[in-house]
Design a protein around this motif. Sequence first.
Motif, PDB file in Angstrom:
ATOM      1  N   UNK A 446       0.839  -1.192   0.000  1.00  0.00           N
ATOM      2  CA  UNK A 446       0.000   0.000   0.000  1.00  0.00           C
ATOM      3  C   UNK A 446       0.875   1.244   0.000  1.00  0.00           C
ATOM      4  N   UNK A 447       0.553   2.198  -0.866  1.00  0.00           N
ATOM      5  CA  UNK A 447       1.272   3.473  -0.904  1.00  0.00           C
ATOM      6  C   UNK A 447       0.359   4.635  -0.539  1.00  0.00           C
ATOM      7  N   UNK A 448      -0.808   4.346   0.023  1.00  0.00           N
ATOM      8  CA  UNK A 448      -1.718   5.415   0.433  1.00  0.00           C
ATOM      9  C   UNK A 448      -1.279   5.964   1.787  1.00  0.00           C
ATOM     10  N   UNK A 449      -1.401   7.273   2.003  1.00  0.00           N
ATOM     11  CA  UNK A 449      -0.959   7.849   3.283  1.00  0.00           C
ATOM     12  C   UNK A 449      -1.801   7.390   4.464  1.00  0.00           C
ATOM     13  N   UNK A 450      -3.045   7.011   4.200  1.00  0.00           N
ATOM     14  CA  UNK A 450      -3.880   6.509   5.287  1.00  0.00           C
ATOM     15  C   UNK A 450      -4.525   5.205   4.830  1.00  0.00           C
ATOM     16  N   UNK A 451      -4.307   4.164   5.617  1.00  0.00           N
ATOM     17  CA  UNK A 451      -4.787   2.838   5.240  1.00  0.00           C
ATOM     18  C   UNK A 451      -6.227   2.645   5.690  1.00  0.00           C
ATOM     19  N   UNK A 452      -7.050   2.071   4.798  1.00  0.00           N
ATOM     20  CA  UNK A 452      -8.433   1.749   5.126  1.00  0.00           C
ATOM     21  C   UNK A 452      -8.623   0.238   5.092  1.00  0.00           C
ATOM     22  N   UNK A 453      -9.414  -0.244   6.030  1.00  0.00           N
ATOM     23  CA  UNK A 453      -9.759  -1.663   6.121  1.00  0.00           C
ATOM     24  C   UNK A 453     -11.267  -1.791   6.228  1.00  0.00           C
ATOM     25  N   UNK A 454     -11.860  -2.518   5.288  1.00  0.00           N
ATOM     26  CA  UNK A 454     -13.272  -2.881   5.427  1.00  0.00           C
ATOM     27  C   UNK A 454     -13.315  -4.204   6.183  1.00  0.00           C
ATOM     28  N   UNK A 455     -13.864  -4.170   7.375  1.00  0.00           N
ATOM     29  CA  UNK A 455     -13.903  -5.331   8.262  1.00  0.00           C
ATOM     30  C   UNK A 455     -15.342  -5.794   8.420  1.00  0.00           C
ATOM     31  N   UNK A 456     -15.579  -7.063   8.150  1.00  0.00           N
ATOM     32  CA  UNK A 456     -16.882  -7.652   8.447  1.00  0.00           C
ATOM     33  C   UNK A 456     -16.685  -8.786   9.443  1.00  0.00           C
ATOM     34  N   UNK A 457     -17.610  -8.899  10.365  1.00  0.00           N
ATOM     35  CA  UNK A 457     -17.585  -9.940  11.393  1.00  0.00           C
ATOM     36  C   UNK A 457     -18.921 -10.662  11.339  1.00  0.00           C
ATOM     37  N   UNK A 458     -18.871 -11.988  11.220  1.00  0.00           N
ATOM     38  CA  UNK A 458     -20.109 -12.759  11.175  1.00  0.00           C
ATOM     39  C   UNK A 458     -19.887 -14.115  11.817  1.00  0.00           C
TER      40      UNK A 458
END
Length: 541
Positions: A446-458
């Motif tokens: 990743x080279x983005x300055x702010x990392x995003x994570x889509x987290x799902x819990x089931x």
Amino acid sequence: MTLAGASAQVPTSARYALSPVQLNVTDLTGAPASNALVTLVNTDSFARLRADQVPLSDGVARIQAPAGHYMLVASFHDEDAAGNTTATRQVVMDDLTVPSGTGGVTAFNVSEAIASDRITVGTPRPATQNSLSDEVLRTDATGATMTFSADVRGTTPLYVNAVDTPATGTLSNMVVWSGSATDYGYDLAFVSKDKVPANESYQARPAQLATVRNRLYKSPGHSSASGNMTAVLTDPGFGLSLTFRPATFGTVLTDYVLSTGEGTWSEEMTTPDHVTFTSPTDQYVAGRAYTEDWGKGPVAPTSTVVWNGRACAMCTAGGTLNIGLESLGDSGPGHSGVLLFGMPASYHLTAYRDGTRIGETTSTQPLTTTGQPLTPATYRAVADLDVGGSSLGTTSHTDLTMKYTPDAPSAGASDCDGGSETVPCQVLPMLGAHYDLAGLDLSDTSTTPRQRLHLTVDHLAVNGAGSDSPVTAATVDVSYDGGKTWQQARLTGAAGDYVASWPNSPVHSGVLPAIRVTAADAAGNTLSQTVTNAYRIGSAQ
């Protein structure tokens, strides 16, 4: 020649009056054949006679058969002086008759030369044949079915012959072809109803094809990029057909798929880490494009959806407990991954009941224990897994607690060890996390300055059964120093659907962060999971 269908039943004189039948089998030169596998089936009822791989002696076979209608299938394999297969020919002779009461011998002459139609497939873009199969689906007069298949690998030619609509029962034909070039391939199925056509030249046209763009993510900790792709065709009549080709991770592999019948394609990918991921079966629509992400980090144990044909790894059946973390997830929706046998560098699982250790295993197969009381309890599973097998490989530590009650949701009669018609399998309320990191390139960087994570819990679901307790809490932390210190990520969302974010600071360029997730539901079931080397922070911030 491959056969599938009802098991063979050899007739006896007590059931049927038998007559002598002689098969005279010759090769391309007209000489007695020594390179043939011959099957003879009664098409009034396969139960009357199914003679598989009839023994030949100097090109002649003699058997006893009841009167009636028959189909004969002979598969010939031609070889060069070095023993290499140069061609395969499948001869199908239908509407043969063995008369009753003649007292004489019924002879069928089977010549390899009958199979003179070579199967060829044309594609919009150049592709080299990887595999080819010709499948004949035959139904007898009672409705029972059998499938006969001739298969070749590589560019070996396959020859067949035309077969008309049978007088007894039904017949269908399917040709499955796989071909590839450097960064794309074709998986094609052509179905012909009621006959084997005389014209065996098939052409895949652009408007008939669905395009599946497979993005193959290479773990930053693995030096090898070599994997494999399997395309799986599931047809309600013909059953399963598989095609195979190498896959290079860190690249994009485009697959063009086609089925002119009722079959549906799905795909499997085996990563360089020896994890095989399966996608749900899809009816890819001609003219549409699809994208699949395979092996996109991190790869870690998770809950999944299990249907008939796969045992439940987190179930009880009476006093039998099955507890395991055999399913792995990547970022692909619906993907279910399993480790190939013996492949993880290390794995260890310990199981507890109400704080007391009840067993442990280093096998990725579920731990099975018996004699568990049928009273409410809290089960706990603690597992450590090293997928990559190197200092930069992905490792995970998973800690689960699951509240057991004797009235847990039932998954069916026999979908776990200990299950039976009278002792159903009951699904434990296992929570699982699914990670989808945004902005990763094909090297999981990743080279983005702010990392995003889509987290799902089931929760784990087996045959539609599983806990429906709402997910009430979750946290995400990130570590840049291998887990020595942790920073809490910003988290938004609710009820099992979240977005977390944290900085990818330039000072951490080249670092492989660890991610820690916790979650809980309203019933008190919990998950804590730490994944090391989840991705790589690039230098261009």
